[in-house]
Design a protein around this motif. Structure first.
Motif, mmCIF file in Angstrom:
data_model
loop_
_atom_site.group_PDB
_atom_site.id
_atom_site.type_symbol
_atom_site.label_atom_id
_atom_site.label_comp_id
_atom_site.label_asym_id
_atom_site.label_seq_id
_atom_site.Cartn_x
_atom_site.Cartn_y
_atom_site.Cartn_z
ATOM 1 N N HIS A 166 -4.198 3.427 -6.333
ATOM 2 C CA HIS A 166 -5.405 2.958 -5.634
ATOM 3 C C HIS A 166 -6.154 4.075 -4.924
ATOM 4 O O HIS A 166 -7.285 3.883 -4.500
ATOM 5 C CB HIS A 166 -5.061 1.844 -4.636
ATOM 6 C CG HIS A 166 -4.743 2.311 -3.241
ATOM 7 N ND1 HIS A 166 -3.649 3.100 -2.939
ATOM 8 C CD2 HIS A 166 -5.391 2.113 -2.062
ATOM 9 C CE1 HIS A 166 -3.649 3.352 -1.634
ATOM 10 N NE2 HIS A 166 -4.684 2.772 -1.083
ATOM 11 N N ASN A 187 0.812 -1.220 0.000
ATOM 12 C CA ASN A 187 0.000 0.000 0.000
ATOM 13 C C ASN A 187 0.850 1.277 0.000
ATOM 14 O O ASN A 187 0.420 2.314 -0.509
ATOM 15 C CB ASN A 187 -0.905 -0.033 1.245
ATOM 16 C CG ASN A 187 -2.220 0.681 1.050
ATOM 17 O OD1 ASN A 187 -2.812 0.599 -0.009
ATOM 18 N ND2 ASN A 187 -2.664 1.391 2.053
ATOM 19 N N ASP A 209 -9.255 -0.244 2.354
ATOM 20 C CA ASP A 209 -8.109 -1.097 1.985
ATOM 21 C C ASP A 209 -8.335 -2.518 2.496
ATOM 22 O O ASP A 209 -8.086 -3.497 1.795
ATOM 23 C CB ASP A 209 -6.821 -0.566 2.624
ATOM 24 C CG ASP A 209 -6.350 0.729 2.009
ATOM 25 O OD1 ASP A 209 -6.278 0.803 0.775
ATOM 26 O OD2 ASP A 209 -6.037 1.661 2.774
ATOM 27 N N HIS A 222 -10.181 5.160 -2.196
ATOM 28 C CA HIS A 222 -10.411 6.181 -1.164
ATOM 29 C C HIS A 222 -11.100 7.448 -1.681
ATOM 30 O O HIS A 222 -11.402 8.345 -0.900
ATOM 31 C CB HIS A 222 -9.085 6.600 -0.528
ATOM 32 C CG HIS A 222 -8.322 5.469 0.102
ATOM 33 N ND1 HIS A 222 -8.820 4.760 1.167
ATOM 34 C CD2 HIS A 222 -7.116 4.919 -0.189
ATOM 35 C CE1 HIS A 222 -7.937 3.822 1.513
ATOM 36 N NE2 HIS A 222 -6.907 3.893 0.705
HETATM 37 FE FE LIG Z 1 -5.015 2.759 1.074
#
Ligand SMILES: [Fe+2]
Ligand code: FES
Length: 360
Positions: free
Chosen positions: A181, A175, A296, A186
């Motif tokens: 991502h 991450n 996540d 998010h």
């Molecule tokens: Fe994240």
């Protein structure tokens, strides 16, 4: 789930470093059993010193678990005496150094081998840490610390115990380099992004809009996320409030981790000493931060292991990060060789570099 070997990380199953094993407030003079690194431990707080003690779980006499017992009279009367602990089965007593120092019914000498391993533990910021090193070496870096923790204008951290995640910790560490991502997961509009690797640190600097951690007319969310070794991620965030997000993931066994989340919030009302109202705002903001982390977490929970990624331009420097991460899974003597060519700052095609003011 996949194992350390399937990720090709190195010769040790578990990485070297400091690991969260409990919240301080949950460790008392009532012993408890915990499992990390594929093994069982007994965890308790000494009555005399107040120090946290972590011992290998199994009594050398007949193999009883010293930490998982509630019904014996030893447990009912209190298995911890001063800083010692008694095994529930025949009441052998062990000191905080793990050595047996009393066998109440035997007049013979205590066998020198009557001992269990006592582990190096430290407490900081309400967290209990253990030092783990497959080579048995001493710590080569300090337990992570946030200097603002303990200041009167910061609302103390509260922890969310997220329990077990059936994933290898590599999936979580990924991450830190995952530039692409932020939008899909998010709702961030990433403006700048960069990674830096330096020794045991892996750093991510990111700035942009965020659907949950700031508002559309509010300030930009700017974060500096720093891995202190293989398992402790501390993120300084400036958004609606100034905060530090704390994430710890500790292997329970190869391919399964225990995860904690915490948030330290600077007085939202900008008072010199935080107030009850600040606490309420901080706790509500923590729920928002936790919801962002849960985004996540859900992806990790259901994904298959990424042992071979198909990376494209615009992805973060995953391969450098995975090389950085290998330093913890191999003998210390090989560290410089493993991380050669890794230390440095990395940018991502299509995203700006972090402004220079951001220093980790
Ligand atoms: Fe994240
Ligand atoms: S098994 Fe521990 S004292 Fe006998």
């Amino acid at each position: 789930m996949a194992t350390t070997q399937e990720y090709g990380l190195g010769e040790f199953t578990y990485p070297r470093g400091w690991f969260m094993i409990a919240e301080s407030s949950k460790v008392t003079s009532t012993p408890q059993g915990v499992k990390f690194f594929g093994q069982e431990f007994a965890l308790y707080r000494g009555k005399a010193s107040g120090k946290v003690i972590l011992l290998d779980a199994y009594c050398p006499h007949m193999g009883t678990h010293i930490g998982r017992n509630t019904t014996s009279y030893v447990a009912q009367d209190g298995a911890v005496e001063d800083d010692n602990i008694r095994c529930p089965y025949h009441a052998w007593r062990f000191g905080p150094d793990g050595k047996c120092n009393e066998i109440p019914y035997s007049c013979g000498p205590i066998p020198p081998a009557a001992k269990v391993r006592s582990w190096k533990v430290e407490e900081r910021m309400g967290v209990v840490y253990v030092w783990y090193d497959a080579e048995g070496g001493e710590p080569d870096y300090e337990v992570p610390n946030i200097v603002e923790a303990g200041l009167p204008n910061w609302v103390p951290m509260r922890f969310d115990d997220l329990g077990e995640l059936n994933s290898h910790q590599q999936e979580i560490v990924d991450n830190i380099t995952d530039a692409a991502h932020f939008g899909p997961i998010h709702g961030s509009i990433t403006q700048y992004f960069e990674n830096e690797f330096r020794g045991q640190y892996a750093i991510q600097r990111m700035g942009g809009g965020h659907r949950t951690l700031t508002t559309s007319d509010g300030p930009m969310l700017e974060t500096v996320a720093t891995y202190h070794g293989p398992s402790i991620l501390i993120t300084h965030m400036i958004g609606t409030h100034e905060t530090y997000m704390y994430i710890a993931h500790t292997p329970i066994e190869d391919g399964k981790v225990q995860v904690w989340h915490g948030l330290l919030v600077k007085s939202p009302n900008h008072t010199d000493k935080y107030t009850e109202e600040d606490v309420a705002i901080a706790r509500a903001y923590q729920e928002v931060a936790l919801a962002a982390f849960a985004q996540d977490f859900e992806a990790w929970t259901h994904k298959r292991p990424n042992t071979k990624g198909m990376y494209v331009l615009g992805d973060g420097p995953f391969l450098k990060q995975r090389q950085w991460y290998k330093q913890f899974y191999n003998p210390r003597a090989q560290r410089d060789e493993i991380t050669k060519g890794v230390d440095g700052i990395y940018h991502v095609r299509g995203l700006e570099a972090a402004p220079k003011k951001e220093a980790a």
